[in-house]
Design an enzyme around this catalytic site. Sequence first.
Site, PDB file in Angstrom:
ATOM      1  N   ASP A 112       0.818  -1.216   0.000  1.00  0.00           N
ATOM      2  CA  ASP A 112       0.000   0.000   0.000  1.00  0.00           C
ATOM      3  C   ASP A 112       0.849   1.263   0.000  1.00  0.00           C
ATOM      4  O   ASP A 112       1.999   1.265   0.439  1.00  0.00           O
ATOM      5  CB  ASP A 112      -0.887   0.035   1.250  1.00  0.00           C
ATOM      6  CG  ASP A 112      -2.031  -0.962   1.195  1.00  0.00           C
ATOM      7  OD1 ASP A 112      -2.074  -1.778   0.256  1.00  0.00           O
ATOM      8  OD2 ASP A 112      -2.889  -0.924   2.100  1.00  0.00           O
ATOM      9  N   HIS A 257       3.754  -2.365   3.006  1.00  0.00           N
ATOM     10  CA  HIS A 257       3.762  -1.008   2.460  1.00  0.00           C
ATOM     11  C   HIS A 257       5.037  -0.764   1.661  1.00  0.00           C
ATOM     12  O   HIS A 257       6.101  -1.268   2.023  1.00  0.00           O
ATOM     13  CB  HIS A 257       3.657   0.026   3.581  1.00  0.00           C
ATOM     14  CG  HIS A 257       2.400  -0.078   4.381  1.00  0.00           C
ATOM     15  ND1 HIS A 257       2.226  -1.018   5.392  1.00  0.00           N
ATOM     16  CD2 HIS A 257       1.241   0.627   4.307  1.00  0.00           C
ATOM     17  CE1 HIS A 257       1.018  -0.882   5.907  1.00  0.00           C
ATOM     18  NE2 HIS A 257       0.402   0.105   5.273  1.00  0.00           N
TER      19      HIS A 257
END
Length: 289
Positions: A112, A257
């Site tokens: 992400d 991430h």
Amino acid sequence: MEKDQKSPTRRSVLGFAACVAAAAAAPLFNTEATRTPNRTSTPAPAAGPQAADPKAAAGPQSAATVPKASAYRLQPMTAFVPNPLMRAATPVRQEPFLRMPALGRSMVLSFDDGPHPRYTPDILKILRKHDVRAMFFVCGEMAVEHPDLLRRVADDGHVIGNHTWSHPLVPRLSASRIRDELGSTSEIIEKTLGSPPLWYRAPYGAWNKNSFEIGAELGMEPLAWTIDSLDWREPGTGKIVSRVLGGAEPGAVVLSHDAGGDRSQSVAALRRYLPKLLRSGYRIRVPVR
């Protein structure tokens, strides 16, 4: 920065019962591996554009920071009657998918907040080395700054998802602001890649009725996760590896991430746990629609 975890809604997302039935979800996931071409990485800048204060990042952004979606692909929910010859409309979910169907020992890796020129290229190298594909849920404000890197992610065969424009806490937004956040991000993805995203993920795992309806209007399915690597806390590479390997199971979706802070531990952890997952017999797959 504390991104997808700093919200009370997080627990309710992970508490959803069993997600959507596996039979309904099965056609959404690819069962074939695809080799990705070799590419080279780009030089990395000193830091990403994300805010250092997680509370500031979670709160509503000023309207000036989010470009209007120009009614991008949006239809009134009650007035739109699909042409029978057109592709079926995306259903409005009441909860996100949490996992993929158990197609053998298969898992999904997702990243992400990017793309980020410091960390995303290294993640791409590792995935390419092991001939696997993953999902990248990108923020519009990052995608518009790094269109060439977004193209590299797509060219390597990875799935691009929508993670809103500025990473707000969605339940705090009006319906019109949610449309701007999701619509503007889908618009820049389609402008850059030639096709819109088919998946989206709410920042902090915080969904609401409006986000499900607007996501469906934009033709996207919602995807959450089952394994939170907690890499945003920068707990150390070993702890990230342990969390991923300890939660590994058929159908699992891993949250990591590639932007939003120092993600060097995330990169180092991927380098360690991915070959271990593959040696254990897991296949890394991505959803397809």
